[in-house]
Motif scaffolding. Structure first.
Motif, PDB file in Angstrom:
ATOM      1  N   GLY A  50       0.819  -1.217   0.000  1.00  0.00           N
ATOM      2  CA  GLY A  50       0.000   0.000   0.000  1.00  0.00           C
ATOM      3  C   GLY A  50       0.845   1.255   0.000  1.00  0.00           C
ATOM      4  O   GLY A  50       0.601   2.193  -0.764  1.00  0.00           O
ATOM      5  N   ALA A  51       1.865   1.280   0.868  1.00  0.00           N
ATOM      6  CA  ALA A  51       2.722   2.470   0.953  1.00  0.00           C
ATOM      7  C   ALA A  51       3.513   2.671  -0.335  1.00  0.00           C
ATOM      8  O   ALA A  51       3.567   3.790  -0.878  1.00  0.00           O
ATOM      9  CB  ALA A  51       3.671   2.342   2.136  1.00  0.00           C
ATOM     10  N   GLY A  52       4.128   1.602  -0.835  1.00  0.00           N
ATOM     11  CA  GLY A  52       4.908   1.717  -2.077  1.00  0.00           C
ATOM     12  C   GLY A  52       4.051   2.096  -3.265  1.00  0.00           C
ATOM     13  O   GLY A  52       4.442   2.940  -4.087  1.00  0.00           O
ATOM     14  N   GLY A  53       2.862   1.496  -3.359  1.00  0.00           N
ATOM     15  CA  GLY A  53       1.962   1.813  -4.460  1.00  0.00           C
ATOM     16  C   GLY A  53       1.453   3.246  -4.410  1.00  0.00           C
ATOM     17  O   GLY A  53       1.374   3.927  -5.432  1.00  0.00           O
ATOM     18  N   LEU A  54       1.107   3.692  -3.194  1.00  0.00           N
ATOM     19  CA  LEU A  54       0.632   5.074  -3.049  1.00  0.00           C
ATOM     20  C   LEU A  54       1.703   6.080  -3.448  1.00  0.00           C
ATOM     21  O   LEU A  54       1.454   6.997  -4.237  1.00  0.00           O
ATOM     22  CB  LEU A  54       0.221   5.333  -1.597  1.00  0.00           C
ATOM     23  N   ILE A  55       2.886   5.907  -2.893  1.00  0.00           N
ATOM     24  CA  ILE A  55       3.963   6.868  -3.169  1.00  0.00           C
ATOM     25  C   ILE A  55       4.333   6.873  -4.644  1.00  0.00           C
ATOM     26  O   ILE A  55       4.492   7.935  -5.259  1.00  0.00           O
ATOM     27  CB  ILE A  55       5.186   6.564  -2.282  1.00  0.00           C
ATOM     28  N   SER A  56       4.438   5.687  -5.246  1.00  0.00           N
ATOM     29  CA  SER A  56       4.838   5.640  -6.656  1.00  0.00           C
ATOM     30  C   SER A  56       3.732   6.144  -7.587  1.00  0.00           C
ATOM     31  O   SER A  56       4.017   6.759  -8.604  1.00  0.00           O
ATOM     32  CB  SER A  56       5.272   4.227  -7.039  1.00  0.00           C
ATOM     33  N   SER A  57       2.469   5.903  -7.234  1.00  0.00           N
ATOM     34  CA  SER A  57       1.403   6.435  -8.097  1.00  0.00           C
ATOM     35  C   SER A  57       1.288   7.954  -7.947  1.00  0.00           C
ATOM     36  O   SER A  57       1.009   8.654  -8.913  1.00  0.00           O
ATOM     37  CB  SER A  57       0.065   5.740  -7.831  1.00  0.00           C
ATOM     38  N   TRP A  58       1.521   8.478  -6.752  1.00  0.00           N
ATOM     39  CA  TRP A  58       1.537   9.930  -6.575  1.00  0.00           C
ATOM     40  C   TRP A  58       2.722  10.560  -7.309  1.00  0.00           C
ATOM     41  O   TRP A  58       2.654  11.704  -7.758  1.00  0.00           O
ATOM     42  CB  TRP A  58       1.602  10.309  -5.108  1.00  0.00           C
ATOM     43  N   ALA A  59       3.811   9.786  -7.439  1.00  0.00           N
ATOM     44  CA  ALA A  59       4.987  10.294  -8.150  1.00  0.00           C
ATOM     45  C   ALA A  59       4.829  10.170  -9.670  1.00  0.00           C
ATOM     46  O   ALA A  59       5.697  10.620 -10.421  1.00  0.00           O
ATOM     47  CB  ALA A  59       6.233   9.542  -7.699  1.00  0.00           C
ATOM     48  N   ALA A  63       0.757   2.640 -13.982  1.00  0.00           N
ATOM     49  CA  ALA A  63       0.211   1.429 -13.359  1.00  0.00           C
ATOM     50  C   ALA A  63       1.265   0.343 -13.194  1.00  0.00           C
ATOM     51  O   ALA A  63       1.389  -0.268 -12.123  1.00  0.00           O
ATOM     52  CB  ALA A  63      -0.967   0.909 -14.169  1.00  0.00           C
ATOM     53  N   VAL A  64       2.051   0.083 -14.225  1.00  0.00           N
ATOM     54  CA  VAL A  64       3.061  -0.981 -14.158  1.00  0.00           C
ATOM     55  C   VAL A  64       4.178  -0.596 -13.191  1.00  0.00           C
ATOM     56  O   VAL A  64       4.599  -1.403 -12.352  1.00  0.00           O
ATOM     57  CB  VAL A  64       3.625  -1.290 -15.565  1.00  0.00           C
ATOM     58  N   GLY A  65       4.656   0.623 -13.282  1.00  0.00           N
ATOM     59  CA  GLY A  65       5.716   1.084 -12.378  1.00  0.00           C
ATOM     60  C   GLY A  65       5.271   1.071 -10.928  1.00  0.00           C
ATOM     61  O   GLY A  65       6.008   0.630 -10.043  1.00  0.00           O
ATOM     62  N   SER A  66       4.058   1.531 -10.677  1.00  0.00           N
ATOM     63  CA  SER A  66       3.535   1.529  -9.314  1.00  0.00           C
ATOM     64  C   SER A  66       3.369   0.107  -8.797  1.00  0.00           C
ATOM     65  O   SER A  66       3.639  -0.171  -7.630  1.00  0.00           O
ATOM     66  CB  SER A  66       2.182   2.255  -9.261  1.00  0.00           C
ATOM     67  N   GLY A  67       2.918  -0.776  -9.669  1.00  0.00           N
ATOM     68  CA  GLY A  67       2.767  -2.183  -9.275  1.00  0.00           C
ATOM     69  C   GLY A  67       4.092  -2.814  -8.898  1.00  0.00           C
ATOM     70  O   GLY A  67       4.186  -3.549  -7.909  1.00  0.00           O
ATOM     71  N   LEU A  68       5.140  -2.524  -9.668  1.00  0.00           N
ATOM     72  CA  LEU A  68       6.470  -3.071  -9.367  1.00  0.00           C
ATOM     73  C   LEU A  68       7.029  -2.491  -8.067  1.00  0.00           C
ATOM     74  O   LEU A  68       7.618  -3.208  -7.249  1.00  0.00           O
ATOM     75  CB  LEU A  68       7.428  -2.815 -10.530  1.00  0.00           C
ATOM     76  N   VAL A  69       6.858  -1.188  -7.863  1.00  0.00           N
ATOM     77  CA  VAL A  69       7.318  -0.555  -6.621  1.00  0.00           C
ATOM     78  C   VAL A  69       6.541  -1.118  -5.438  1.00  0.00           C
ATOM     79  O   VAL A  69       7.115  -1.401  -4.379  1.00  0.00           O
ATOM     80  CB  VAL A  69       7.190   0.986  -6.703  1.00  0.00           C
ATOM     81  N   ALA A  70       5.226  -1.302  -5.599  1.00  0.00           N
ATOM     82  CA  ALA A  70       4.394  -1.862  -4.529  1.00  0.00           C
ATOM     83  C   ALA A  70       4.860  -3.271  -4.180  1.00  0.00           C
ATOM     84  O   ALA A  70       4.977  -3.627  -2.994  1.00  0.00           O
ATOM     85  CB  ALA A  70       2.929  -1.872  -4.941  1.00  0.00           C
ATOM     86  N   LEU A  71       5.156  -4.086  -5.187  1.00  0.00           N
ATOM     87  CA  LEU A  71       5.630  -5.444  -4.955  1.00  0.00           C
ATOM     88  C   LEU A  71       6.979  -5.433  -4.235  1.00  0.00           C
ATOM     89  O   LEU A  71       7.192  -6.176  -3.259  1.00  0.00           O
ATOM     90  CB  LEU A  71       5.738  -6.203  -6.278  1.00  0.00           C
ATOM     91  N   ALA A  72       7.889  -4.595  -4.690  1.00  0.00           N
ATOM     92  CA  ALA A  72       9.209  -4.506  -4.052  1.00  0.00           C
ATOM     93  C   ALA A  72       9.089  -4.018  -2.611  1.00  0.00           C
ATOM     94  O   ALA A  72       9.731  -4.560  -1.702  1.00  0.00           O
ATOM     95  CB  ALA A  72      10.113  -3.569  -4.853  1.00  0.00           C
ATOM     96  N   ALA A  73       8.248  -3.014  -2.362  1.00  0.00           N
ATOM     97  CA  ALA A  73       8.065  -2.505  -0.996  1.00  0.00           C
ATOM     98  C   ALA A  73       7.443  -3.563  -0.095  1.00  0.00           C
ATOM     99  O   ALA A  73       7.804  -3.680   1.082  1.00  0.00           O
ATOM    100  CB  ALA A  73       7.191  -1.249  -1.027  1.00  0.00           C
ATOM    101  N   ALA A  74       6.527  -4.364  -0.638  1.00  0.00           N
ATOM    102  CA  ALA A  74       5.902  -5.438   0.143  1.00  0.00           C
ATOM    103  C   ALA A  74       6.955  -6.456   0.582  1.00  0.00           C
ATOM    104  O   ALA A  74       6.995  -6.857   1.754  1.00  0.00           O
ATOM    105  CB  ALA A  74       4.810  -6.118  -0.678  1.00  0.00           C
ATOM    106  N   VAL A  75       7.816  -6.856  -0.339  1.00  0.00           N
ATOM    107  CA  VAL A  75       8.852  -7.847  -0.021  1.00  0.00           C
ATOM    108  C   VAL A  75       9.847  -7.275   0.989  1.00  0.00           C
ATOM    109  O   VAL A  75      10.203  -7.937   1.976  1.00  0.00           O
ATOM    110  CB  VAL A  75       9.576  -8.316  -1.312  1.00  0.00           C
ATOM    111  N   VAL A  76      10.282  -6.050   0.772  1.00  0.00           N
ATOM    112  CA  VAL A  76      11.260  -5.428   1.670  1.00  0.00           C
ATOM    113  C   VAL A  76      10.697  -5.280   3.084  1.00  0.00           C
ATOM    114  O   VAL A  76      11.355  -5.619   4.069  1.00  0.00           O
ATOM    115  CB  VAL A  76      11.727  -4.061   1.117  1.00  0.00           C
ATOM    116  N   LEU A  77       9.464  -4.783   3.209  1.00  0.00           N
ATOM    117  CA  LEU A  77       8.886  -4.586   4.538  1.00  0.00           C
ATOM    118  C   LEU A  77       8.619  -5.910   5.237  1.00  0.00           C
ATOM    119  O   LEU A  77       8.858  -6.046   6.437  1.00  0.00           O
ATOM    120  CB  LEU A  77       7.606  -3.748   4.452  1.00  0.00           C
TER     121      LEU A  77
END
Length: 168
Positions: A50-59, A63-77
């Motif tokens: 949620g946090a990664g997707g929100l920040i990347s979509s606001w930036a 859709a694809v970039g936000s999805g990848l950032v959201a996935l990476a943030a989920a794994v890292v957290l």
């Protein structure tokens, strides 16, 4: 898509707080086999997504970039919670339980008189070298006065049970 990330962030945040404060996170589903499937692991992943997707979509990542950032943030957290935070919290939990019962058998000194039928205070050094002051009661027939040497015979949730040590 931002609404989905916002929902994931809110639900994940609430679930992480619930898992940390209301659930015994040291034991439970997934702990023995697949720790990332535990309530805390899934909650942390949801919060990260949620946090990664929100920040990347606001930036403006799309859709694809936000999805990848959201996935990476989920794994890292999730890895941060499982690899760093939870082991630290488990260690603290076990230390606090161990330390109270480890007082039995130690010697201390009365710092506040321990009257018959009431409580006083004793000071001692625990097994890890820390100076501890705690409320104490005794079954001795006389008051244990300040500077009396005592032996910690038992502990309960509220008091240390002490007995006087004869001076030699």
């Amino acid at each position: 898509m931002t609404a989905a990330y916002l929902a994931a962030f809110i639900v994940g945040g609430i679930a992480v707080l619930s898992a940390l404060f209301l659930v015994d996170f040291g034991h439970g589903a997934g702990h023995d086999g697949l720790p990332f499937l535990s309530l805390t692991g899934v909650s942390a992943a949801l919060l990260g997504a949620g946090a990664g997707g929100l920040i990347s979509s606001w930036a403006g990542f799309g859709a694809v970039g936000s999805g990848l950032v959201a996935l990476a943030a989920a794994v890292v957290l999730m890895l941060a919670f499982q690899g760093l935070l939870l082991p630290y919290l488990r260690r603290q939990e076990s230390n606090s339980q161990k330390s109270r019962s480890s007082y039995i058998g130690l010697l201390g000194t009365v710092t506040l008189d321990v009257p018959v039928g009431s409580w006083g205070e004793v000071a001692f050094v625990d097994s890890e070298g820390n100076r501890v002051r705690a409320r104490a009661i005794t079954e001795e027939p006389d008051v244990l006065t300040k500077n009396t040497s005592v032996y910690i015979a038992d502990v309960d949730a509220d008091y240390l049970h002490v007995v006087a040590v004869p001076d030699h």
